[in-house]
Motif scaffolding. Structure first.
Motif, PDB file in Angstrom:
ATOM      1  N   PHE A 188      28.004  29.201 166.973  1.00  0.00           N
ATOM      2  CA  PHE A 188      27.710  28.011 166.166  1.00  0.00           C
ATOM      3  C   PHE A 188      27.197  28.458 164.801  1.00  0.00           C
ATOM      4  CE2 PHE A 188      27.186  26.890 170.607  1.00  0.00           C
ATOM      5  CZ  PHE A 188      27.936  25.718 170.710  1.00  0.00           C
ATOM      6  N   GLY A 189      27.491  27.658 163.780  1.00  0.00           N
ATOM      7  CA  GLY A 189      27.029  28.016 162.448  1.00  0.00           C
ATOM      8  C   GLY A 189      27.361  26.961 161.421  1.00  0.00           C
ATOM      9  N   TYR A 190      27.340  27.357 160.169  1.00  0.00           N
ATOM     10  CA  TYR A 190      27.665  26.462 159.062  1.00  0.00           C
ATOM     11  C   TYR A 190      28.504  27.206 158.036  1.00  0.00           C
ATOM     12  CZ  TYR A 190      23.894  28.866 156.520  1.00  0.00           C
ATOM     13  OH  TYR A 190      23.107  29.819 155.912  1.00  0.00           O
ATOM     14  N   TYR A 191      29.152  26.447 157.176  1.00  0.00           N
ATOM     15  CA  TYR A 191      30.002  27.062 156.166  1.00  0.00           C
ATOM     16  C   TYR A 191      29.873  26.339 154.837  1.00  0.00           C
ATOM     17  CZ  TYR A 191      33.356  23.180 156.439  1.00  0.00           C
ATOM     18  OH  TYR A 191      33.939  21.943 156.371  1.00  0.00           O
ATOM     19  N   ALA A 192      30.245  27.031 153.778  1.00  0.00           N
ATOM     20  CA  ALA A 192      30.358  26.450 152.439  1.00  0.00           C
ATOM     21  C   ALA A 192      31.675  26.946 151.841  1.00  0.00           C
ATOM     22  CB  ALA A 192      29.181  26.862 151.555  1.00  0.00           C
ATOM     23  N   GLU A 193      32.328  26.092 151.102  1.00  0.00           N
ATOM     24  CA  GLU A 193      33.639  26.446 150.568  1.00  0.00           C
ATOM     25  C   GLU A 193      33.797  25.922 149.151  1.00  0.00           C
ATOM     26  OE1 GLU A 193      37.047  26.217 153.260  1.00  0.00           O
ATOM     27  OE2 GLU A 193      38.114  25.039 151.738  1.00  0.00           O
ATOM     28  N   ALA A 194      34.507  26.681 148.339  1.00  0.00           N
ATOM     29  CA  ALA A 194      34.875  26.256 146.992  1.00  0.00           C
ATOM     30  C   ALA A 194      36.356  26.551 146.806  1.00  0.00           C
ATOM     31  CB  ALA A 194      34.045  26.984 145.938  1.00  0.00           C
ATOM     32  N   GLY A 195      37.067  25.629 146.186  1.00  0.00           N
ATOM     33  CA  GLY A 195      38.499  25.839 146.062  1.00  0.00           C
ATOM     34  C   GLY A 195      39.121  25.026 144.955  1.00  0.00           C
ATOM     35  N   LEU A 196      40.444  25.133 144.885  1.00  0.00           N
ATOM     36  CA  LEU A 196      41.217  24.485 143.837  1.00  0.00           C
ATOM     37  C   LEU A 196      42.516  23.982 144.441  1.00  0.00           C
ATOM     38  CD1 LEU A 196      41.251  24.005 140.692  1.00  0.00           C
ATOM     39  CD2 LEU A 196      42.643  26.095 140.569  1.00  0.00           C
ATOM     40  N   GLU A 197      42.815  22.711 144.203  1.00  0.00           N
ATOM     41  CA  GLU A 197      44.084  22.137 144.640  1.00  0.00           C
ATOM     42  C   GLU A 197      45.034  22.006 143.457  1.00  0.00           C
ATOM     43  OE1 GLU A 197      43.236  18.421 146.497  1.00  0.00           O
ATOM     44  OE2 GLU A 197      42.518  19.331 148.365  1.00  0.00           O
ATOM     45  N   LEU A 198      46.259  22.460 143.646  1.00  0.00           N
ATOM     46  CA  LEU A 198      47.300  22.363 142.617  1.00  0.00           C
ATOM     47  C   LEU A 198      48.398  21.458 143.143  1.00  0.00           C
ATOM     48  CD1 LEU A 198      47.503  26.181 141.750  1.00  0.00           C
ATOM     49  CD2 LEU A 198      46.146  24.439 140.587  1.00  0.00           C
ATOM     50  N   GLN A 199      48.561  20.305 142.532  1.00  0.00           N
ATOM     51  CA  GLN A 199      49.580  19.349 142.960  1.00  0.00           C
ATOM     52  C   GLN A 199      50.923  19.777 142.364  1.00  0.00           C
ATOM     53  OE1 GLN A 199      48.428  16.529 144.821  1.00  0.00           O
ATOM     54  NE2 GLN A 199      50.561  16.131 145.380  1.00  0.00           N
ATOM     55  N   THR A 200      51.764  20.404 143.188  1.00  0.00           N
ATOM     56  CA  THR A 200      53.031  20.946 142.689  1.00  0.00           C
ATOM     57  C   THR A 200      54.214  20.038 142.979  1.00  0.00           C
ATOM     58  OG1 THR A 200      53.198  22.228 144.725  1.00  0.00           O
ATOM     59  CG2 THR A 200      52.252  23.332 142.810  1.00  0.00           C
ATOM     60  N   GLY A 201      54.022  19.002 143.769  1.00  0.00           N
ATOM     61  CA  GLY A 201      55.070  18.034 144.070  1.00  0.00           C
ATOM     62  C   GLY A 201      54.484  16.644 144.174  1.00  0.00           C
ATOM     63  N   LYS A 202      55.341  15.652 144.407  1.00  0.00           N
ATOM     64  CA  LYS A 202      54.858  14.272 144.467  1.00  0.00           C
ATOM     65  C   LYS A 202      53.894  14.056 145.624  1.00  0.00           C
ATOM     66  CE  LYS A 202      56.445   9.473 144.664  1.00  0.00           C
ATOM     67  NZ  LYS A 202      57.617   8.572 144.750  1.00  0.00           N
ATOM     68  N   SER A 203      54.161  14.670 146.762  1.00  0.00           N
ATOM     69  CA  SER A 203      53.317  14.452 147.937  1.00  0.00           C
ATOM     70  C   SER A 203      52.851  15.758 148.576  1.00  0.00           C
ATOM     71  CB  SER A 203      54.073  13.629 148.980  1.00  0.00           C
ATOM     72  OG  SER A 203      55.261  14.290 149.372  1.00  0.00           O
ATOM     73  N   TRP A 204      52.914  16.866 147.861  1.00  0.00           N
ATOM     74  CA  TRP A 204      52.455  18.124 148.418  1.00  0.00           C
ATOM     75  C   TRP A 204      51.953  19.040 147.310  1.00  0.00           C
ATOM     76  CZ3 TRP A 204      54.941  22.767 147.147  1.00  0.00           C
ATOM     77  CH2 TRP A 204      56.152  22.624 146.469  1.00  0.00           C
ATOM     78  N   GLY A 205      51.264  20.113 147.716  1.00  0.00           N
ATOM     79  CA  GLY A 205      50.721  21.043 146.740  1.00  0.00           C
ATOM     80  C   GLY A 205      50.158  22.289 147.407  1.00  0.00           C
ATOM     81  N   ASN A 211      35.785  30.811 151.390  1.00  0.00           N
ATOM     82  CA  ASN A 211      34.956  30.221 152.432  1.00  0.00           C
ATOM     83  C   ASN A 211      33.862  31.198 152.855  1.00  0.00           C
ATOM     84  OD1 ASN A 211      34.295  29.764 155.480  1.00  0.00           O
ATOM     85  ND2 ASN A 211      35.237  27.848 154.860  1.00  0.00           N
ATOM     86  N   TYR A 212      32.627  30.697 152.840  1.00  0.00           N
ATOM     87  CA  TYR A 212      31.462  31.470 153.292  1.00  0.00           C
ATOM     88  C   TYR A 212      31.030  30.899 154.641  1.00  0.00           C
ATOM     89  CZ  TYR A 212      26.510  32.795 153.623  1.00  0.00           C
ATOM     90  OH  TYR A 212      25.294  33.246 154.044  1.00  0.00           O
ATOM     91  N   LEU A 213      30.874  31.771 155.641  1.00  0.00           N
ATOM     92  CA  LEU A 213      30.525  31.346 156.994  1.00  0.00           C
ATOM     93  C   LEU A 213      29.305  32.116 157.475  1.00  0.00           C
ATOM     94  CD1 LEU A 213      31.309  29.861 159.716  1.00  0.00           C
ATOM     95  CD2 LEU A 213      32.623  31.931 160.240  1.00  0.00           C
ATOM     96  N   ASN A 214      28.353  31.386 158.072  1.00  0.00           N
ATOM     97  CA  ASN A 214      27.176  32.003 158.683  1.00  0.00           C
ATOM     98  C   ASN A 214      27.128  31.552 160.141  1.00  0.00           C
ATOM     99  OD1 ASN A 214      24.421  32.563 159.523  1.00  0.00           O
ATOM    100  ND2 ASN A 214      23.976  32.921 157.357  1.00  0.00           N
ATOM    101  N   CYS A 215      27.297  32.493 161.078  1.00  0.00           N
ATOM    102  CA  CYS A 215      27.429  32.132 162.491  1.00  0.00           C
ATOM    103  C   CYS A 215      26.546  33.004 163.375  1.00  0.00           C
ATOM    104  CB  CYS A 215      28.884  32.302 162.936  1.00  0.00           C
ATOM    105  SG  CYS A 215      29.729  30.748 163.281  1.00  0.00           S
ATOM    106  N   THR A 216      26.153  32.432 164.512  1.00  0.00           N
ATOM    107  CA  THR A 216      25.407  33.163 165.542  1.00  0.00           C
ATOM    108  C   THR A 216      26.038  32.867 166.894  1.00  0.00           C
ATOM    109  OG1 THR A 216      23.343  33.041 164.292  1.00  0.00           O
ATOM    110  CG2 THR A 216      23.154  33.495 166.644  1.00  0.00           C
ATOM    111  N   THR A 217      26.235  33.916 167.689  1.00  0.00           N
ATOM    112  CA  THR A 217      26.829  33.740 169.008  1.00  0.00           C
ATOM    113  C   THR A 217      25.767  33.438 170.055  1.00  0.00           C
ATOM    114  OG1 THR A 217      26.626  36.052 169.691  1.00  0.00           O
ATOM    115  CG2 THR A 217      28.559  35.473 168.360  1.00  0.00           C
ATOM    116  N   ARG A 218      26.220  32.985 171.188  1.00  0.00           N
ATOM    117  CA  ARG A 218      25.359  32.971 172.374  1.00  0.00           C
ATOM    118  C   ARG A 218      25.276  34.398 172.937  1.00  0.00           C
ATOM    119  NH1 ARG A 218      23.636  29.147 170.249  1.00  0.00           N
ATOM    120  NH2 ARG A 218      23.695  27.003 171.007  1.00  0.00           N
ATOM    121  N   ASN A 219      24.468  34.592 173.946  1.00  0.00           N
ATOM    122  CA  ASN A 219      24.255  35.936 174.495  1.00  0.00           C
ATOM    123  C   ASN A 219      25.561  36.566 174.967  1.00  0.00           C
ATOM    124  OD1 ASN A 219      21.673  34.373 174.742  1.00  0.00           O
ATOM    125  ND2 ASN A 219      20.936  36.384 175.318  1.00  0.00           N
ATOM    126  N   ILE A 220      25.746  37.848 174.608  1.00  0.00           N
ATOM    127  CA  ILE A 220      26.928  38.598 175.002  1.00  0.00           C
ATOM    128  C   ILE A 220      26.529  39.522 176.147  1.00  0.00           C
ATOM    129  CG2 ILE A 220      28.724  40.187 174.227  1.00  0.00           C
ATOM    130  CD1 ILE A 220      28.200  39.219 171.371  1.00  0.00           C
TER     131      ILE A 220
END
Length: 243
Positions: A188-205, A211-220
């Protein structure tokens, strides 16, 4: 002046994401969103009832924060599917997705079974990691072609460690036969993300993101019943479409 306010607030939001966790990040995302909604009329009157989807992949680098030694994860590859749903006319989007990560590593194996104790150093493993995420995305500027965004949220994962023949040392084989060659673990953990979308078509891009992720497992169990905490840094590309 408007751009400067938004820029500085965005920098603060990203700083909190990296150093103070998801709660502070999401709070400042709200601050930025309110600022944008009040300052920019370009969101008004827009039809934002659609659901958007994306599929993509990339690579991820790992850094173990605890314990300081005995467990190593190599760089891995990622594959992800994601969807987003806007909140009415606001610049906020609810996001959810599934990410699969394939990687490898090694650890100091230590497992206590009902009949024996098994110990070996530098045992290699393959790792399959399945993560579900739920987050909040804020698109900073509403443009037909380019849309930068920031995002934060929570992650729940299921990972599987598969040990190879390096586990079968003479000492392990001599100790018994009920050692584990496979283990399933929750994380379980949390994340933060920064990005850029480029619209290259009428309905797609195309979407590019970090992505930065900080996670901790249960006992191994095969790692002396310890947990591990790690940071993942991934660089991703995706194809998105508007439904």
């Amino acid at each position: 002046m408007k751009f400067r306010i938004v820029y500085l607030t965005t920098v603060n939001a990203l700083t909190v994401a990296f150093f103070r966790g998801a709660a502070g990040f999401l709070f400042l995302v709200l601050v930025v969103g309110v600022t944008l909604t009040l300052e920019s009329p370009s969101f008004a009157g827009e039809n934002k009832s659609r659901f958007d989807g994306s599929v993509g992949g990339g690579f991820e680098q790992f850094s173990i924060t605890t314990p300081p030694s005995g467990f190593k994860i190599n760089n891995g590859t990622t594959f992800a599917v994601q969807g987003e749903k806007p909140f009415g006319e606001s610049p906020f989007f609810l996001t959810s997705g599934l990410t699969y990560v394939r990687t490898s590593g090694n650890l100091n194996y230590y497992y206590v079974s009902p009949t024996a104790t098994y110990s070996a150093t530098n045992v290699n493993f393959l790792e399959d990691d399945f993560r579900l995420n739920l987050g909040l995305r804020l698109k900073l500027f509403n443009s037909e072609q380019i849309r930068p965004y920031i995002e934060g949220g929570g992650v729940a994962g299921y990972l599987q460690l598969s040990y190879d023949s390096s586990l079968r040392t003479p000492a392990v084989v001599a100790a018994g036969s009920d050692f584990k060659t496979l283990e399933n673990i929750l994380e379980f953990g949390y994340y933060a993300e920064a990005g850029l979308e480029l619209q290259t078509g009428k309905s797609w891009g195309i979407r590019l993101s970090y992505n930065y992720l900080n996670c901790t497992t249960r006992n191994i169990l095969t790692f002396n019943n310890q947990t591990i905490s790690y940071i993942g840094s991934s660089y991703n590309g995706a194809l998105f479409w508007n439904l």
